[in-house]
Motif scaffolding. Structure first.
Motif, PDB file in Angstrom:
ATOM      1  N   ARG A 177       1.001  -1.498   0.041  1.00  0.00           N
ATOM      2  CA  ARG A 177       0.356  -0.034  -0.072  1.00  0.00           C
ATOM      3  C   ARG A 177       1.167   1.234   0.187  1.00  0.00           C
ATOM      4  NH1 ARG A 177      -4.989   1.799  -1.571  1.00  0.00           N
ATOM      5  NH2 ARG A 177      -5.522   3.391  -0.618  1.00  0.00           N
ATOM      6  N   HIS A 178       1.932   1.443   0.845  1.00  0.00           N
ATOM      7  CA  HIS A 178       2.856   2.100   0.841  1.00  0.00           C
ATOM      8  C   HIS A 178       3.880   2.616  -0.536  1.00  0.00           C
ATOM      9  CE1 HIS A 178       3.615   2.066   5.724  1.00  0.00           C
ATOM     10  NE2 HIS A 178       2.134   3.032   5.439  1.00  0.00           N
ATOM     11  N   MET A 179       3.916   1.669  -0.765  1.00  0.00           N
ATOM     12  CA  MET A 179       3.884   1.750  -2.429  1.00  0.00           C
ATOM     13  C   MET A 179       3.445   2.156  -3.566  1.00  0.00           C
ATOM     14  SD  MET A 179       6.171  -2.556  -2.521  1.00  0.00           S
ATOM     15  CE  MET A 179       6.781  -2.212  -4.287  1.00  0.00           C
ATOM     16  N   GLU A 180       2.417   1.698  -3.775  1.00  0.00           N
ATOM     17  CA  GLU A 180       1.390   2.177  -4.552  1.00  0.00           C
ATOM     18  C   GLU A 180       0.980   3.392  -3.795  1.00  0.00           C
ATOM     19  OE1 GLU A 180      -3.420   0.908  -4.896  1.00  0.00           O
ATOM     20  OE2 GLU A 180      -2.528   0.605  -3.965  1.00  0.00           O
ATOM     21  N   THR A 181       0.893   4.404  -2.846  1.00  0.00           N
ATOM     22  CA  THR A 181       0.450   5.410  -2.657  1.00  0.00           C
ATOM     23  C   THR A 181       1.075   6.848  -2.511  1.00  0.00           C
ATOM     24  OG1 THR A 181      -0.292   5.058  -0.160  1.00  0.00           O
ATOM     25  CG2 THR A 181      -1.941   4.663  -1.639  1.00  0.00           C
ATOM     26  N   PHE A 182       2.850   6.319  -1.888  1.00  0.00           N
ATOM     27  CA  PHE A 182       3.205   7.323  -1.588  1.00  0.00           C
ATOM     28  C   PHE A 182       4.001   8.092  -2.766  1.00  0.00           C
ATOM     29  CE2 PHE A 182       7.900   8.349  -0.552  1.00  0.00           C
ATOM     30  CZ  PHE A 182       7.301   9.602   0.841  1.00  0.00           C
ATOM     31  N   ARG A 183       4.206   9.766  -2.283  1.00  0.00           N
ATOM     32  CA  ARG A 183       4.162  10.411  -3.976  1.00  0.00           C
ATOM     33  C   ARG A 183       5.648  11.924  -3.009  1.00  0.00           C
ATOM     34  NH1 ARG A 183       1.040   7.221  -5.286  1.00  0.00           N
ATOM     35  NH2 ARG A 183      -0.502   7.499  -6.814  1.00  0.00           N
ATOM     36  N   GLY A 184       6.120  11.004  -2.426  1.00  0.00           N
ATOM     37  CA  GLY A 184       7.450  11.735  -1.698  1.00  0.00           C
ATOM     38  C   GLY A 184       7.580  11.977  -0.439  1.00  0.00           C
ATOM     39  N   THR A 185       6.459  12.411  -0.561  1.00  0.00           N
ATOM     40  CA  THR A 185       5.894  13.814   1.180  1.00  0.00           C
ATOM     41  C   THR A 185       4.895  12.920   1.849  1.00  0.00           C
ATOM     42  OG1 THR A 185       5.278  15.215   1.849  1.00  0.00           O
ATOM     43  CG2 THR A 185       4.731  14.926   0.078  1.00  0.00           C
ATOM     44  N   LEU A 186       5.074  13.250   3.241  1.00  0.00           N
ATOM     45  CA  LEU A 186       4.153  13.127   4.143  1.00  0.00           C
ATOM     46  C   LEU A 186       2.467  13.929   4.483  1.00  0.00           C
ATOM     47  CD1 LEU A 186       5.880  12.505   7.316  1.00  0.00           C
ATOM     48  CD2 LEU A 186       4.481  11.125   5.636  1.00  0.00           C
ATOM     49  N   GLN A 187       2.699  15.139   3.216  1.00  0.00           N
ATOM     50  CA  GLN A 187       1.647  16.162   3.570  1.00  0.00           C
ATOM     51  C   GLN A 187       0.263  15.431   2.676  1.00  0.00           C
ATOM     52  OE1 GLN A 187       3.251  19.863   1.887  1.00  0.00           O
ATOM     53  NE2 GLN A 187       0.472  20.794   1.936  1.00  0.00           N
ATOM     54  N   ASP A 188      -1.013  15.301   2.778  1.00  0.00           N
ATOM     55  CA  ASP A 188      -1.726  14.855   1.751  1.00  0.00           C
ATOM     56  C   ASP A 188      -1.423  13.214   1.979  1.00  0.00           C
ATOM     57  OD1 ASP A 188      -2.280  17.066   2.235  1.00  0.00           O
ATOM     58  OD2 ASP A 188      -1.768  17.708   0.254  1.00  0.00           O
ATOM     59  N   TRP A 189      -0.756  12.811   2.658  1.00  0.00           N
ATOM     60  CA  TRP A 189      -0.426  11.013   2.131  1.00  0.00           C
ATOM     61  C   TRP A 189      -1.687  10.584   3.139  1.00  0.00           C
ATOM     62  CZ3 TRP A 189       3.607   7.009   3.553  1.00  0.00           C
ATOM     63  CH2 TRP A 189       3.573   6.360   3.093  1.00  0.00           C
ATOM     64  N   GLN A 190      -2.364  10.196   2.791  1.00  0.00           N
ATOM     65  CA  GLN A 190      -3.358   9.309   3.258  1.00  0.00           C
ATOM     66  C   GLN A 190      -3.936   8.402   3.076  1.00  0.00           C
ATOM     67  OE1 GLN A 190      -6.649  12.122   3.121  1.00  0.00           O
ATOM     68  NE2 GLN A 190      -5.675  13.108   4.705  1.00  0.00           N
ATOM     69  N   PRO A 191      -3.143   7.053   3.628  1.00  0.00           N
ATOM     70  CA  PRO A 191      -3.191   5.649   2.609  1.00  0.00           C
ATOM     71  C   PRO A 191      -4.294   4.300   2.936  1.00  0.00           C
ATOM     72  CG  PRO A 191      -1.605   5.324   3.908  1.00  0.00           C
ATOM     73  CD  PRO A 191      -1.747   7.159   3.826  1.00  0.00           C
ATOM     74  N   GLY A 192      -4.707   4.823   4.050  1.00  0.00           N
ATOM     75  CA  GLY A 192      -6.328   4.648   4.690  1.00  0.00           C
ATOM     76  C   GLY A 192      -5.941   4.084   5.447  1.00  0.00           C
ATOM     77  N   PHE A 193      -4.800   3.682   6.363  1.00  0.00           N
ATOM     78  CA  PHE A 193      -4.744   2.931   7.468  1.00  0.00           C
ATOM     79  C   PHE A 193      -4.917   3.598   9.107  1.00  0.00           C
ATOM     80  CE2 PHE A 193      -1.646   1.128   4.549  1.00  0.00           C
ATOM     81  CZ  PHE A 193      -1.695  -0.423   4.270  1.00  0.00           C
ATOM     82  N   LYS A 194      -5.466   2.714   9.630  1.00  0.00           N
ATOM     83  CA  LYS A 194      -5.588   3.315  11.253  1.00  0.00           C
ATOM     84  C   LYS A 194      -4.632   3.516  12.387  1.00  0.00           C
ATOM     85  CE  LYS A 194      -9.258   5.314  10.026  1.00  0.00           C
ATOM     86  NZ  LYS A 194      -9.904   7.193   9.213  1.00  0.00           N
ATOM     87  N   LYS A 195      -4.291   3.817  13.081  1.00  0.00           N
ATOM     88  CA  LYS A 195      -3.589   3.673  13.930  1.00  0.00           C
ATOM     89  C   LYS A 195      -3.580   2.618  15.150  1.00  0.00           C
ATOM     90  CE  LYS A 195      -0.099   5.199  17.208  1.00  0.00           C
ATOM     91  NZ  LYS A 195       1.048   5.323  16.450  1.00  0.00           N
ATOM     92  N   ASN A 196      -5.421   2.253  15.241  1.00  0.00           N
ATOM     93  CA  ASN A 196      -5.953   1.177  15.428  1.00  0.00           C
ATOM     94  C   ASN A 196      -5.833  -0.061  15.336  1.00  0.00           C
ATOM     95  OD1 ASN A 196      -7.809  -0.387  17.094  1.00  0.00           O
ATOM     96  ND2 ASN A 196      -7.650   1.554  18.676  1.00  0.00           N
TER      97      ASN A 196
END
Length: 238
Positions: A177-196
């Motif tokens: 999922r990180h490979m699929e969605t990461f664009r180089g910055t944490l800003q506005d990165w929302q891969p859909g995971f929750k901490k819980n």
């Protein structure tokens, strides 16, 4: 695939698939290249017999594996890549090392939060440094343009809001999922995971089904027809 830790071969095939999918990206979209766990394992192996190999042999194996995968992408030109991902399988755990070319950073992306009594050195050893050294050595002769861009890069361990210490089986799904969605910055990165983890359960289950189905239906899957026929038979019985 429905539960438990993924086999590294599954991530390796997806690395190829993600690179091929990115080749048809829209104009202006981030150019991303993905390498399998097999590349990093040449220089930081799990098996003792590989650990005992001389450093120059490990580097030779790293270069050959890297060249093989680039050829598998159709001799992909990596000189203008924005993000270059290396999937890492180390001590039974998957995480990502991303070479962010524009920002001149090497970003370590890991869903497993560090416990208070464990340091980055304890967990990662010299993994990022080894990759930087090996990749730079490869680029110096094979891709001088990119070699120049990646001089004196800083290593950044990204702090993910959804990282936790509970999940010990889904790290492969996180990596995909990180490979699929990461664009180089944490800003506005929302891969859909929750901490819980309780809130993550259904989403992770959906991702497992999605990645399995996409791989089964992929045109490069040599047994796609057989698997789909078998699935239809099972569906009719139920």
């Amino acid at each position: 695939m429905c539960n438990g830790e993924l086999l590294s071969s599954f991530l390796d095939v997806w690395s190829l698939r993600f690179s091929l999918l990115n080749m048809s990206r829209a104009v202006g979209e981030t150019k991303r290249v993905y390498f399998s766990t097999l590349v990093h394992l040449q220089i930081d192996p799990n098996d003792q017999w590989m650990k005992d190999l001389p450093a120059d042999i490990k580097m030779k194996n790293f270069n050959e594996r890297l060249s093989y995968e680039i050829t598998s992408f159709g001799n992909l030109d990596i000189s203008d890549a924005d993000l270059i991902f290396f999937a890492v399988h180390r001590h039974g755990h998957y995480f990502l090392v991303c070479f962010n070319v524009k920002e001149r950073k090497v970003q370590v992306i890991d869903n497993k939060e560090l416990p208070a009594d464990v340091s980055k050195k304890d967990k990662y050893g010299n993994c990022p440094h080894l990759l930087i050294e090996a990749f730079s050595g490869y680029l110096k002769t094979e891709c001088p343009t990119l070699y120049v861009k990646l001089q004196k890069v800083a290593i950044k361990y990204l702090k993910l809001d959804w990282a936790n210490t509970e999940n010990v089986t889904d790290c492969g799904i996180y990596v995909l999922r990180h490979m699929e969605t990461f664009r180089g910055t944490l800003q506005d990165w929302q891969p859909g995971f929750k901490k819980n983890m309780r809130l993550n359960a259904s989403f992770i289950c959906e991702l497992r089904a999605k990645y399995a189905a996409n791989l089964i239906k992929w045109r490069m899957n040599g047994v796609r027809g057989e698997v789909l026929q078998a699935a239809k038979k099972v569906s009719k019985k139920n």
